[in-house]
Design a protein around this motif. Structure first.
Motif, PDB file in Angstrom:
ATOM      1  N   LEU A  98      24.891  22.981 -24.303  1.00 55.78           N
ATOM      2  CA  LEU A  98      26.144  22.540 -23.689  1.00 55.78           C
ATOM      3  C   LEU A  98      26.079  22.556 -22.170  1.00 55.78           C
ATOM      4  O   LEU A  98      26.723  21.746 -21.496  1.00 55.78           O
ATOM      5  N   LYS A  99      25.294  23.464 -21.629  1.00 55.31           N
ATOM      6  CA  LYS A  99      25.213  23.596 -20.169  1.00 55.31           C
ATOM      7  C   LYS A  99      24.636  22.341 -19.512  1.00 55.31           C
ATOM      8  O   LYS A  99      24.910  22.062 -18.340  1.00 55.31           O
ATOM      9  N   TYR A 100      23.842  21.587 -20.269  1.00 52.46           N
ATOM     10  CA  TYR A 100      23.153  20.433 -19.681  1.00 52.46           C
ATOM     11  C   TYR A 100      23.526  19.102 -20.343  1.00 52.46           C
ATOM     12  O   TYR A 100      22.880  18.097 -20.091  1.00 52.46           O
ATOM     13  N   PHE A 116      26.709  21.215 -34.395  1.00 53.62           N
ATOM     14  CA  PHE A 116      25.501  21.305 -33.585  1.00 53.62           C
ATOM     15  C   PHE A 116      24.316  21.739 -34.440  1.00 53.62           C
ATOM     16  O   PHE A 116      23.192  21.247 -34.266  1.00 53.62           O
ATOM     17  N   MET A 117      24.545  22.667 -35.377  1.00 51.07           N
ATOM     18  CA  MET A 117      23.473  23.100 -36.281  1.00 51.07           C
ATOM     19  C   MET A 117      22.964  21.925 -37.106  1.00 51.07           C
ATOM     20  O   MET A 117      21.755  21.765 -37.299  1.00 51.07           O
ATOM     21  N   LYS A 118      23.873  21.081 -37.583  1.00 49.52           N
ATOM     22  CA  LYS A 118      23.463  19.901 -38.342  1.00 49.52           C
ATOM     23  C   LYS A 118      22.702  18.927 -37.448  1.00 49.52           C
ATOM     24  O   LYS A 118      21.744  18.287 -37.878  1.00 49.52           O
ATOM     25  N   TRP A 119      23.154  18.796 -36.198  1.00 50.68           N
ATOM     26  CA  TRP A 119      22.483  17.921 -35.225  1.00 50.68           C
ATOM     27  C   TRP A 119      21.032  18.367 -35.022  1.00 50.68           C
ATOM     28  O   TRP A 119      20.115  17.551 -35.001  1.00 50.68           O
ATOM     29  N   CYS A 120      20.816  19.661 -34.885  1.00 49.79           N
ATOM     30  CA  CYS A 120      19.457  20.212 -34.701  1.00 49.79           C
ATOM     31  C   CYS A 120      18.611  19.999 -35.951  1.00 49.79           C
ATOM     32  O   CYS A 120      17.429  19.653 -35.860  1.00 49.79           O
ATOM     33  N   GLU A 155      27.135  14.889 -24.033  1.00 48.34           N
ATOM     34  CA  GLU A 155      27.201  14.273 -25.356  1.00 48.34           C
ATOM     35  C   GLU A 155      27.558  15.283 -26.441  1.00 48.34           C
ATOM     36  O   GLU A 155      28.088  14.912 -27.491  1.00 48.34           O
ATOM     37  N   LEU A 156      27.252  16.566 -26.214  1.00 44.19           N
ATOM     38  CA  LEU A 156      27.483  17.589 -27.235  1.00 44.19           C
ATOM     39  C   LEU A 156      28.822  18.296 -27.083  1.00 44.19           C
ATOM     40  O   LEU A 156      29.158  19.171 -27.878  1.00 44.19           O
ATOM     41  N   ASP A 157      29.597  17.911 -26.079  1.00 44.92           N
ATOM     42  CA  ASP A 157      30.863  18.600 -25.820  1.00 44.92           C
ATOM     43  C   ASP A 157      31.821  18.523 -27.008  1.00 44.92           C
ATOM     44  O   ASP A 157      32.613  19.436 -27.251  1.00 44.92           O
ATOM     45  N   ALA A 158      31.768  17.419 -27.733  1.00 48.60           N
ATOM     46  CA  ALA A 158      32.706  17.220 -28.841  1.00 48.60           C
ATOM     47  C   ALA A 158      32.262  17.937 -30.116  1.00 48.60           C
ATOM     48  O   ALA A 158      33.004  17.974 -31.095  1.00 48.60           O
TER      49      ALA A 158
END
Length: 292
Positions: free
Chosen positions: A121-123, A135-139, A126-129
């Motif tokens: 999230l710090k960088y 996020f785990m599924k995204w990874c 696109e992942l803010d939402a």
């Protein structure tokens, strides 16, 4: 991405033991001579060049990861914004599943998914939402390297009735508090972060690469790209679209002048035997390609 620090590379170059005293002494010498330590292909083979040489050709002369000095930032302030592909590269660099045998940059630690999520999230905008579960599924969908390590349950330090899934990973050392008296005269603590430096290098890689390609073109070089699709069951329309996408990526990212295409061949096929018979797709693709 280099896996040794600039401080260690400096001592390696001058055949000096890796100590803080030697690092400071050699760094002062480089500052006086306006030199910088870098490498071309292999990080363990450092070289010295004039600072202007790196500015002129940053893609050829690659700089090392270093402790980046930063002024304190506000909570949730982003130091640079990376796209999804760059975030994957960042996380695969910061969190390793295996021991890199490099205690200068990495430390073995128990890492919860929430920490990895906060790093991303710090960088990233696109992942803010996304929440932690998405996020785990995204990874998982993108098969990030740290997922190779099995999770273990750890009892929560605050509530012993709760457990958290964690992994034992080799993580890039993040920030620690310190002061730079020569610059700020102890006015406030500063952060030294390897992770921020890696993020900056990832963020600046493509512009540096394209600058290098443009210099080659100015010197009269023609930039040639090559794309290939393996034999498969997909229909011609789908194969044509995939080839066009690869071609456009080469044109946009690598600024190629000409793209040679092999619409249906295996990676193990000798180049001279690929597509000896003209594939019908080549006529449909048009000006994007030259055939092989």
């Amino acid at each position: 991405m280099s896996t040794i620090t600039g401080e260690r590379a400096l001592c390696m170059l001058f055949y000096k033991p890796y100590t803080e005293e030697n690092v400071n002494s050699l760094a002062e010498y480089l500052r006086k001579e306006d030199l910088e330590i870098c490498y071309t292909d292999e990080p363990t083979e450092p070289v010295l060049v004039h600072s202007l040489s790196i500015t002129h050709n940053p893609f050829r002369y690659r700089t090392y990861v270093c402790k980046k000095t930063l002024e304190p930032t506000k909570d949730n302030e982003k130091t640079c914004i990376l796209n999804s592909a760059q975030i994957i590269l960042l996380l695969n660099t910061v969190y390793l599943p295996h021991d890199p045998e490099n205690s200068d940059l990495y430390e073995n630690k128990v890492v919860a998914m929430k920490e990895i999520y906060c790093t991303a999230l710090k960088y990233s905008d696109e992942l803010d939402a996304k929440n932690l579960n998405s996020f785990m599924k995204w990874c998982s969908y993108r098969k990030l390297d740290f997922l190779q390590v099995e999770t273990k349950r750890k009892i929560d330090e605050v509530d012993d009735k709760k457990t958290t899934r964690t992994r034992s990973l080799y993580a890039l050392k993040d920030d620690y508090l310190g002061k730079d008296p020569s610059k700020y005269l102890n006015k406030w603590p500063l952060r030294y972060s390897f992770v921020d430096d890696v993020a900056d290098k990832i963020n600046n890689y493509l512009p540096s690469y394209q600058s290098y390609i443009k210099k080659l073109k100015e010197e009269g070089y023609t930039i040639i790209g090559y794309i290939r699709k393996s034999p498969g069951k997909e229909p011609d329309d789908r194969r044509r679209q995939l080839l066009k996408t690869m071609s456009l990526n080469l044109k946009e990212r690598s600024l190629v002048d000409v793209v040679f295409a092999s619409p249906c061949s295996r990676a193990s096929d000798p180049v001279q035997s690929r597509d000896q018979n003209q594939h019908p797709l080549l006529d449909q693709i048009g000006e994007l390609f030259y055939k092989v």
